[in-house]
Design a protein around this motif. Structure first.
Motif, PDB file in Angstrom:
ATOM      1  N   MET A  53       0.861  -1.191   0.000  1.00 44.07           N
ATOM      2  CA  MET A  53       0.000   0.000   0.000  1.00 44.07           C
ATOM      3  C   MET A  53       0.893   1.236   0.000  1.00 44.07           C
ATOM      4  O   MET A  53       1.580   1.504   0.977  1.00 44.07           O
ATOM      5  N   LYS A  54       0.879   1.972  -1.087  1.00 47.10           N
ATOM      6  CA  LYS A  54       1.724   3.152  -1.229  1.00 47.10           C
ATOM      7  C   LYS A  54       0.886   4.410  -1.006  1.00 47.10           C
ATOM      8  O   LYS A  54      -0.153   4.595  -1.628  1.00 47.10           O
ATOM      9  N   ARG A  55       1.341   5.263  -0.122  1.00 47.82           N
ATOM     10  CA  ARG A  55       0.646   6.520   0.137  1.00 47.82           C
ATOM     11  C   ARG A  55       1.112   7.576  -0.865  1.00 47.82           C
ATOM     12  O   ARG A  55       2.317   7.742  -1.091  1.00 47.82           O
ATOM     13  N   ILE A  56       0.145   8.247  -1.490  1.00 47.83           N
ATOM     14  CA  ILE A  56       0.463   9.310  -2.435  1.00 47.83           C
ATOM     15  C   ILE A  56      -0.211  10.598  -1.979  1.00 47.83           C
ATOM     16  O   ILE A  56      -1.178  10.581  -1.217  1.00 47.83           O
ATOM     17  N   ALA A  57       0.310  11.719  -2.464  1.00 48.01           N
ATOM     18  CA  ALA A  57      -0.250  13.022  -2.093  1.00 48.01           C
ATOM     19  C   ALA A  57      -1.246  13.517  -3.121  1.00 48.01           C
ATOM     20  O   ALA A  57      -2.157  14.285  -2.801  1.00 48.01           O
ATOM     21  N   GLY A  58      -1.042  13.089  -4.386  1.00 45.36           N
ATOM     22  CA  GLY A  58      -1.925  13.557  -5.448  1.00 45.36           C
ATOM     23  C   GLY A  58      -1.958  12.580  -6.606  1.00 45.36           C
ATOM     24  O   GLY A  58      -1.024  11.788  -6.814  1.00 45.36           O
ATOM     25  N   LEU A  59      -3.010  12.624  -7.396  1.00 47.52           N
ATOM     26  CA  LEU A  59      -3.184  11.692  -8.510  1.00 47.52           C
ATOM     27  C   LEU A  59      -2.163  11.897  -9.614  1.00 47.52           C
ATOM     28  O   LEU A  59      -1.906  10.987 -10.406  1.00 47.52           O
ATOM     29  N   ARG A  60      -1.570  13.088  -9.672  1.00 46.35           N
ATOM     30  CA  ARG A  60      -0.564  13.339 -10.709  1.00 46.35           C
ATOM     31  C   ARG A  60       0.618  12.377 -10.593  1.00 46.35           C
ATOM     32  O   ARG A  60       1.331  12.136 -11.566  1.00 46.35           O
ATOM     33  N   GLU A  61       0.832  11.818  -9.393  1.00 43.70           N
ATOM     34  CA  GLU A  61       1.945  10.892  -9.186  1.00 43.70           C
ATOM     35  C   GLU A  61       1.758   9.572  -9.921  1.00 43.70           C
ATOM     36  O   GLU A  61       2.740   8.884 -10.221  1.00 43.70           O
ATOM     37  N   ILE A  62       0.505   9.212 -10.224  1.00 50.22           N
ATOM     38  CA  ILE A  62       0.243   7.896 -10.830  1.00 50.22           C
ATOM     39  C   ILE A  62      -0.600   7.977 -12.098  1.00 50.22           C
ATOM     40  O   ILE A  62      -0.918   6.956 -12.697  1.00 50.22           O
ATOM     41  N   ALA A  63      -0.956   9.192 -12.528  1.00 50.31           N
ATOM     42  CA  ALA A  63      -1.890   9.338 -13.649  1.00 50.31           C
ATOM     43  C   ALA A  63      -1.384   8.694 -14.930  1.00 50.31           C
ATOM     44  O   ALA A  63      -2.174   8.183 -15.739  1.00 50.31           O
ATOM     45  N   ASP A  64      -0.067   8.697 -15.137  1.00 50.62           N
ATOM     46  CA  ASP A  64       0.472   8.141 -16.375  1.00 50.62           C
ATOM     47  C   ASP A  64       0.437   6.615 -16.400  1.00 50.62           C
ATOM     48  O   ASP A  64       0.696   5.994 -17.427  1.00 50.62           O
ATOM     49  N   GLN A  65       0.080   5.973 -15.280  1.00 49.54           N
ATOM     50  CA  GLN A  65       0.044   4.510 -15.221  1.00 49.54           C
ATOM     51  C   GLN A  65      -1.297   3.923 -15.674  1.00 49.54           C
ATOM     52  O   GLN A  65      -1.387   2.719 -15.892  1.00 49.54           O
ATOM     53  N   PHE A  66      -2.331   4.766 -15.808  1.00 51.49           N
ATOM     54  CA  PHE A  66      -3.683   4.249 -16.050  1.00 51.49           C
ATOM     55  C   PHE A  66      -4.366   5.016 -17.176  1.00 51.49           C
ATOM     56  O   PHE A  66      -4.169   6.221 -17.333  1.00 51.49           O
ATOM     57  N   ASP A  67      -5.179   4.275 -17.947  1.00 50.50           N
ATOM     58  CA  ASP A  67      -5.936   4.932 -19.004  1.00 50.50           C
ATOM     59  C   ASP A  67      -7.397   5.142 -18.646  1.00 50.50           C
ATOM     60  O   ASP A  67      -8.114   5.880 -19.310  1.00 50.50           O
ATOM     61  N   LEU A  68      -7.855   4.496 -17.575  1.00 47.38           N
ATOM     62  CA  LEU A  68      -9.253   4.602 -17.159  1.00 47.38           C
ATOM     63  C   LEU A  68      -9.326   4.717 -15.641  1.00 47.38           C
ATOM     64  O   LEU A  68      -8.739   3.909 -14.922  1.00 47.38           O
ATOM     65  N   PHE A  69     -10.055   5.738 -15.170  1.00 41.75           N
ATOM     66  CA  PHE A  69     -10.299   5.943 -13.748  1.00 41.75           C
ATOM     67  C   PHE A  69     -11.767   5.661 -13.459  1.00 41.75           C
ATOM     68  O   PHE A  69     -12.654   6.315 -14.008  1.00 41.75           O
ATOM     69  N   LEU A  70     -12.021   4.666 -12.598  1.00 38.33           N
ATOM     70  CA  LEU A  70     -13.371   4.312 -12.173  1.00 38.33           C
ATOM     71  C   LEU A  70     -13.539   4.854 -10.761  1.00 38.33           C
ATOM     72  O   LEU A  70     -12.946   4.337  -9.814  1.00 38.33           O
ATOM     73  N   ILE A  71     -14.347   5.900 -10.606  1.00 37.67           N
ATOM     74  CA  ILE A  71     -14.354   6.683  -9.374  1.00 37.67           C
ATOM     75  C   ILE A  71     -15.715   6.636  -8.696  1.00 37.67           C
ATOM     76  O   ILE A  71     -16.744   6.932  -9.325  1.00 37.67           O
ATOM     77  N   GLU A  72     -15.718   6.260  -7.424  1.00 37.30           N
ATOM     78  CA  GLU A  72     -16.916   6.376  -6.603  1.00 37.30           C
ATOM     79  C   GLU A  72     -17.203   7.853  -6.349  1.00 37.30           C
ATOM     80  O   GLU A  72     -16.280   8.669  -6.276  1.00 37.30           O
ATOM     81  N   GLN A  73     -18.483   8.200  -6.216  1.00 37.00           N
ATOM     82  CA  GLN A  73     -18.800   9.608  -5.962  1.00 37.00           C
ATOM     83  C   GLN A  73     -19.008   9.899  -4.469  1.00 37.00           C
ATOM     84  O   GLN A  73     -18.340  10.761  -3.903  1.00 37.00           O
ATOM     85  N   PHE A  74     -19.908   9.158  -3.809  1.00 34.22           N
ATOM     86  CA  PHE A  74     -20.194   9.431  -2.399  1.00 34.22           C
ATOM     87  C   PHE A  74     -18.992   9.071  -1.527  1.00 34.22           C
ATOM     88  O   PHE A  74     -18.470   7.973  -1.587  1.00 34.22           O
ATOM     89  N   GLY A  75     -18.544  10.018  -0.733  1.00 39.47           N
ATOM     90  CA  GLY A  75     -17.404   9.781   0.133  1.00 39.47           C
ATOM     91  C   GLY A  75     -16.065  10.044  -0.525  1.00 39.47           C
ATOM     92  O   GLY A  75     -15.042  10.084   0.160  1.00 39.47           O
ATOM     93  N   VAL A  76     -16.062  10.212  -1.851  1.00 40.24           N
ATOM     94  CA  VAL A  76     -14.827  10.506  -2.576  1.00 40.24           C
ATOM     95  C   VAL A  76     -14.894  11.902  -3.197  1.00 40.24           C
ATOM     96  O   VAL A  76     -14.000  12.729  -2.992  1.00 40.24           O
ATOM     97  N   LEU A  77     -15.962  12.170  -3.947  1.00 42.39           N
ATOM     98  CA  LEU A  77     -16.135  13.472  -4.588  1.00 42.39           C
ATOM     99  C   LEU A  77     -16.988  14.425  -3.762  1.00 42.39           C
ATOM    100  O   LEU A  77     -16.780  15.634  -3.792  1.00 42.39           O
ATOM    101  N   HIS A  78     -17.967  13.878  -3.056  1.00 39.91           N
ATOM    102  CA  HIS A  78     -18.888  14.732  -2.291  1.00 39.91           C
ATOM    103  C   HIS A  78     -19.536  13.917  -1.183  1.00 39.91           C
ATOM    104  O   HIS A  78     -19.411  12.684  -1.128  1.00 39.91           O
ATOM    105  N   ASP A  79     -20.268  14.619  -0.313  1.00 37.20           N
ATOM    106  CA  ASP A  79     -20.950  13.962   0.802  1.00 37.20           C
ATOM    107  C   ASP A  79     -22.462  13.929   0.616  1.00 37.20           C
ATOM    108  O   ASP A  79     -23.203  13.668   1.562  1.00 37.20           O
ATOM    109  N   GLY A  80     -22.913  14.197  -0.609  1.00 39.88           N
ATOM    110  CA  GLY A  80     -24.337  14.248  -0.892  1.00 39.88           C
ATOM    111  C   GLY A  80     -24.920  15.635  -0.761  1.00 39.88           C
ATOM    112  O   GLY A  80     -26.031  15.897  -1.249  1.00 39.88           O
ATOM    113  N   VAL A  81     -24.190  16.544  -0.128  1.00 34.88           N
ATOM    114  CA  VAL A  81     -24.657  17.917   0.073  1.00 34.88           C
ATOM    115  C   VAL A  81     -23.753  18.923  -0.645  1.00 34.88           C
ATOM    116  O   VAL A  81     -24.221  19.876  -1.257  1.00 34.88           O
TER     117      VAL A  81
END
Length: 278
Positions: free
Chosen positions: A1-29
């Motif tokens: 488990m590698k801790r990173i500070a930002g997605l820019r550190e690993i963005a070049d490793q992946f072509d597709l990001f599958l992202i949960e919304q609740f709890g990751v992008l927003h809290d529903g409000v």
């Protein structure tokens, strides 16, 4: 488990990001800090983004909710909700009878929400015992208590009315509080003797559907979520890389405690990030 500070550190490793919304992008409000800008930067980097969510609502409703919170649809290649995947499974006959279009259905959830099964494809009934099958789509807690759900579901459970849970989440954030979600009500129904089919994370079908919808050649995909059980453990059998965002549920945990929690869920992520950030 590698801790990173930002997605820019690993963005070049992946072509597709599958992202949960609740709890990751927003809290529903409201959106969490830097999430709107972060999504835009992932898209500008040339990566596809699909919102992969345990939501009983259809993709269009989720898109409208995200837009209302300030998220731009232009950053997204698609939205895959467990509600939509479940509806497609029923219409295609994958689940078999009695899960079929035209059946009498009782949708369990928040009456203020419009779920994927709240449509003319089914005969909607108010009483669970009158349904050919139940749909656990959401939760009306705290307005309705778990005990009230137990009382309402006891009769259909005794009658062996089958059910489908289209949002397996056990808990959700509502007005800053963690409350039981549709998955908790589905488990309650099982405890009463009812049979439940589950569609959504951590079950594999939703991950396969999301990858197929991206219409990409085989490549590296990253699942981003806040749940070791639903997001990380669910993605691992598919061979997907995983990143856990330390949401409100886990933000206070030091790395050693978070690792133990993830290990108990069979959901140790490849990467962990304190909060969504580019």
């Amino acid at each position: 488990m590698k801790r990173i500070a930002g997605l820019r550190e690993i963005a070049d490793q992946f072509d597709l990001f599958l992202i949960e919304q609740f709890g990751v992008l927003h809290d529903g409000v409201a959106p969490y800090p830097r999430t709107i800008d972060g999504l835009a930067k992932i898209a500008a980097y040339g990566r596809k983004i699909i919102i992969l969510t345990n939501s009983g609502k259809c993709a269009a409703a989720n898109r409208a909710d995200l837009h209302a919170l300030g998220f731009s649809g232009s950053c997204l290649s698609g939205i895959v909700s467990s509600g939509d995947v479940a509806l497609q499974c029923v219409k295609s006959g994958i689940l078999g009878p009695p899960f079929a279009a035209g059946a009498a259905v009782c949708v369990i959830g928040d009456p203020d929400d419009h779920y994927a099964f709240s449509s003319d494809d089914f005969e909607l009934v108010d009483q669970p015992q009158d349904a050919a099958f139940l749909v656990f789509a959401g939760s009306d807690i705290p307005r309705v208590s778990l005990r009230a759900y137990q009382d309402a579901l006891a009769s259909p459970a005794r009658a062996h009315v089958p059910a489908i849970c289209i949002n397996p989440d056990i808990a959700t954030i509502r007005h800053g509080e963690i409350v039981p979600a549709a998955g908790a009500i589905a488990r309650l129904y099982e405890d009463l003797g009812g049979a439940v089919e589950y569609i959504g994370k951590p079950h594999l079908l939703i991950f396969a559907h999301a990858i197929a919808s991206a219409e990409l050649q085989p490549g590296a995909r990253l699942v981003m979520g806040d749940s070791p059980h639903h997001d990380v453990a669910g993605a691992r059998p598919m061979g997907l890389s995983t990143l856990q965002v330390q949401s409100e549920n886990y933000r206070h945990l030091p790395k050693c405690q978070l690792l133990r929690l993830c290990d108990r869920s069979d959901g140790v992520p490849d990467f962990v990030i304190p909060a969504f950030a580019w």
